[in-house]
Write a protein that holds these residues in place. Structure first.
Motif, PDB file in Angstrom:
ATOM      1  N   VAL A 187       0.803  -1.230   0.000  1.00  0.00           N
ATOM      2  CA  VAL A 187       0.000   0.000   0.000  1.00  0.00           C
ATOM      3  C   VAL A 187       0.835   1.279   0.000  1.00  0.00           C
ATOM      4  O   VAL A 187       0.314   2.357  -0.275  1.00  0.00           O
ATOM      5  CB  VAL A 187      -0.994   0.022   1.186  1.00  0.00           C
ATOM      6  CG1 VAL A 187      -1.934  -1.173   1.111  1.00  0.00           C
ATOM      7  CG2 VAL A 187      -0.280   0.075   2.535  1.00  0.00           C
ATOM      8  N   SER A 188       2.140   1.158   0.284  1.00  0.00           N
ATOM      9  CA  SER A 188       2.971   2.377   0.319  1.00  0.00           C
ATOM     10  C   SER A 188       3.015   3.112  -1.022  1.00  0.00           C
ATOM     11  O   SER A 188       3.033   4.350  -1.037  1.00  0.00           O
ATOM     12  CB  SER A 188       4.383   2.062   0.821  1.00  0.00           C
ATOM     13  OG  SER A 188       5.043   1.168  -0.038  1.00  0.00           O
ATOM     14  N   PRO A 189       2.989   2.411  -2.182  1.00  0.00           N
ATOM     15  CA  PRO A 189       2.966   3.165  -3.440  1.00  0.00           C
ATOM     16  C   PRO A 189       1.717   4.035  -3.596  1.00  0.00           C
ATOM     17  O   PRO A 189       1.721   4.993  -4.383  1.00  0.00           O
ATOM     18  CB  PRO A 189       3.008   2.063  -4.514  1.00  0.00           C
ATOM     19  CG  PRO A 189       3.644   0.901  -3.843  1.00  0.00           C
ATOM     20  CD  PRO A 189       3.152   0.960  -2.431  1.00  0.00           C
ATOM     21  N   LEU A 190       0.659   3.716  -2.830  1.00  0.00           N
ATOM     22  CA  LEU A 190      -0.570   4.517  -2.876  1.00  0.00           C
ATOM     23  C   LEU A 190      -0.562   5.619  -1.822  1.00  0.00           C
ATOM     24  O   LEU A 190      -1.556   6.340  -1.669  1.00  0.00           O
ATOM     25  CB  LEU A 190      -1.791   3.613  -2.666  1.00  0.00           C
ATOM     26  CG  LEU A 190      -1.949   2.434  -3.629  1.00  0.00           C
ATOM     27  CD1 LEU A 190      -3.173   1.600  -3.258  1.00  0.00           C
ATOM     28  CD2 LEU A 190      -2.065   2.943  -5.065  1.00  0.00           C
ATOM     29  N   GLY A 191       0.546   5.701  -1.066  1.00  0.00           N
ATOM     30  CA  GLY A 191       0.658   6.758  -0.071  1.00  0.00           C
ATOM     31  C   GLY A 191       0.175   6.388   1.316  1.00  0.00           C
ATOM     32  O   GLY A 191      -0.031   7.266   2.160  1.00  0.00           O
ATOM     33  N   TRP A 192       0.024   5.084   1.581  1.00  0.00           N
ATOM     34  CA  TRP A 192      -0.457   4.620   2.883  1.00  0.00           C
ATOM     35  C   TRP A 192       0.667   3.961   3.677  1.00  0.00           C
ATOM     36  O   TRP A 192       1.433   3.171   3.127  1.00  0.00           O
ATOM     37  CB  TRP A 192      -1.593   3.601   2.719  1.00  0.00           C
ATOM     38  CG  TRP A 192      -2.851   4.183   2.159  1.00  0.00           C
ATOM     39  CD1 TRP A 192      -3.111   4.459   0.845  1.00  0.00           C
ATOM     40  CD2 TRP A 192      -4.027   4.546   2.892  1.00  0.00           C
ATOM     41  NE1 TRP A 192      -4.379   4.971   0.712  1.00  0.00           N
ATOM     42  CE2 TRP A 192      -4.964   5.038   1.954  1.00  0.00           C
ATOM     43  CE3 TRP A 192      -4.384   4.501   4.246  1.00  0.00           C
ATOM     44  CZ2 TRP A 192      -6.231   5.489   2.324  1.00  0.00           C
ATOM     45  CZ3 TRP A 192      -5.644   4.947   4.619  1.00  0.00           C
ATOM     46  CH2 TRP A 192      -6.545   5.440   3.674  1.00  0.00           C
ATOM     47  N   SER A 193       0.747   4.282   4.954  1.00  0.00           N
ATOM     48  CA  SER A 193       1.611   3.530   5.863  1.00  0.00           C
ATOM     49  C   SER A 193       0.744   2.594   6.691  1.00  0.00           C
ATOM     50  O   SER A 193      -0.494   2.668   6.651  1.00  0.00           O
ATOM     51  CB  SER A 193       2.424   4.466   6.759  1.00  0.00           C
ATOM     52  OG  SER A 193       1.589   5.265   7.562  1.00  0.00           O
ATOM     53  N   VAL A 194       1.376   1.713   7.455  1.00  0.00           N
ATOM     54  CA  VAL A 194       0.659   0.649   8.156  1.00  0.00           C
ATOM     55  C   VAL A 194       1.130   0.562   9.597  1.00  0.00           C
ATOM     56  O   VAL A 194       2.331   0.483   9.870  1.00  0.00           O
ATOM     57  CB  VAL A 194       0.873  -0.706   7.438  1.00  0.00           C
ATOM     58  CG1 VAL A 194       0.348  -1.856   8.275  1.00  0.00           C
ATOM     59  CG2 VAL A 194       0.191  -0.690   6.074  1.00  0.00           C
ATOM     60  N   VAL A 195       0.164   0.554  10.517  1.00  0.00           N
ATOM     61  CA  VAL A 195       0.437   0.465  11.948  1.00  0.00           C
ATOM     62  C   VAL A 195      -0.313  -0.739  12.504  1.00  0.00           C
ATOM     63  O   VAL A 195      -1.527  -0.866  12.293  1.00  0.00           O
ATOM     64  CB  VAL A 195      -0.040   1.742  12.693  1.00  0.00           C
ATOM     65  CG1 VAL A 195       0.154   1.600  14.194  1.00  0.00           C
ATOM     66  CG2 VAL A 195       0.676   2.975  12.169  1.00  0.00           C
ATOM     67  N   GLN A 196       0.369  -1.635  13.208  1.00  0.00           N
ATOM     68  CA  GLN A 196      -0.327  -2.740  13.883  1.00  0.00           C
ATOM     69  C   GLN A 196      -0.480  -2.412  15.362  1.00  0.00           C
ATOM     70  O   GLN A 196       0.481  -2.084  16.048  1.00  0.00           O
ATOM     71  CB  GLN A 196       0.398  -4.074  13.730  1.00  0.00           C
ATOM     72  CG  GLN A 196      -0.450  -5.210  14.312  1.00  0.00           C
ATOM     73  CD  GLN A 196       0.181  -6.580  14.221  1.00  0.00           C
ATOM     74  OE1 GLN A 196       1.281  -6.742  13.717  1.00  0.00           O
ATOM     75  NE2 GLN A 196      -0.513  -7.581  14.737  1.00  0.00           N
TER      76      GLN A 196
END
Length: 285
Positions: A51-60
């Protein structure tokens, strides 16, 4: 396997891990299922790359109910902690995030549903993967008469105001060796319990009060070969029922079966299918 990122302290004694790339203005909060904690679900660690290419980061998120804590907790407690993380991420200390989407796996789907119904105005949407019914799943391994007896005993405690009482080991044995309160047992195992969002026998009237009340975009990613879903459940029919009871404005057209997937989406081709669904959902927001 090591992972780079940031460990956030989003509230006293509460932690969440943000994978690299980090601190983007759009963020997905990953919510595990029963027994899960930080980095225990393998495909979660791959979501950030997708998802990073779409500008999203990820938090668990790690919650009080993570690992073996779920038997003593509740969906209400989970969503309070998720809301704390959302508020932290929106703040300057947490990166002033502009868009937040919840992504629940298994019982994390119940958390996502519960959150959207109670605090939906605080996020941009939700994804539910592996949304199997705990009631239908756990009952398959128990003799029907025994299941009825266990349920009646737990319900009697709740009815007497003793829902916080920890049940004997015969209950824990069924629940993956996890100590469990009378309340959480009834929530998971009884029809109409607080956790009972995804059972196949729920009537449309009930589903319209849950699925039909969500006012933010959401997507159901249902594993085609989910081993926790009983064989009698017609998955495509159940998905159609959920869709028909939802507001079409918010039920994502990208919802559907993850082809070839088991509950935890361990198959490489199935992961590609899931990641494609997720990317399509995010691009529509």
């Amino acid at each position: 396997m090591s992972h780079t990122g940031i460990l956030h302290s989003y509230a006293p004694q509460k932690a969440a891990f943000e994978f690299t790339p980090r601190l983007l203005k759009k963020t997905i909060i990953l919510i595990g299922g029963l027994e899960d904690g930080l980095l225990t679900l393998d495909y979660f660690t791959k979501v950030a790359e997708q998802v990073s290419p779409l500008g999203w980061s990820v938090v668990q998120i790690q919650m009080s109910s993570s690992f073996k804590g779920w038997g003593l907790s509740s969906l209400d407690n989970d969503i309070r902690e998720i809301k704390q993380l959302v508020e932290y991420l929106r703040s300057p200390a947490g990166g002033s995030r502009e868009s937040i989407v919840l992504f629940g796996h298994s019982t994390g789907s119940q958390d996502t549903m519960h959150y959207l119904l109670n605090y939906g105005e605080t996020v941009e949407g939700g994804i539910m993967q592996g949304s199997a019914s705990d009631r239908e799943g756990f009952s398959q391994s128990v003799d029907p008469g025994e299941w009825e007896r266990l349920n009646a005993r737990a319900k009697a405690l709740v009815d007497r105001g003793q829902g916080a009482e920890i049940l004997p080991y015969e209950y824990a044995k069924i629940m993956m060796g996890t100590p469990i309160t009378a309340y959480r047992w009834c929530s998971l195992a009884l029809p109409g319990g607080d956790d009972d969002y995804f059972s196949s026998d729920l009537e449309p009237e009930s589903l319209k009060s849950t699925f039909g009340k969500i006012q933010k975009p959401f997507m159901i990613a249902y594993s085609e070969f989910d081993q926790f879903v009983p064989k009698f459940v017609d998955k495509p029919k159940l998905l159609s029922k959920w869709a028909s009871c939802s507001d079409p404005t918010f039920y994502s057209k990208h919802s559907g079966l993850i082809k070839g997937a088991d509950h935890r989406v361990e198959q490489p081709a199935a992961r590609e299918c899931l990641f494609g669904m997720v990317r399509n959902f995010l691009q529509d927001l």
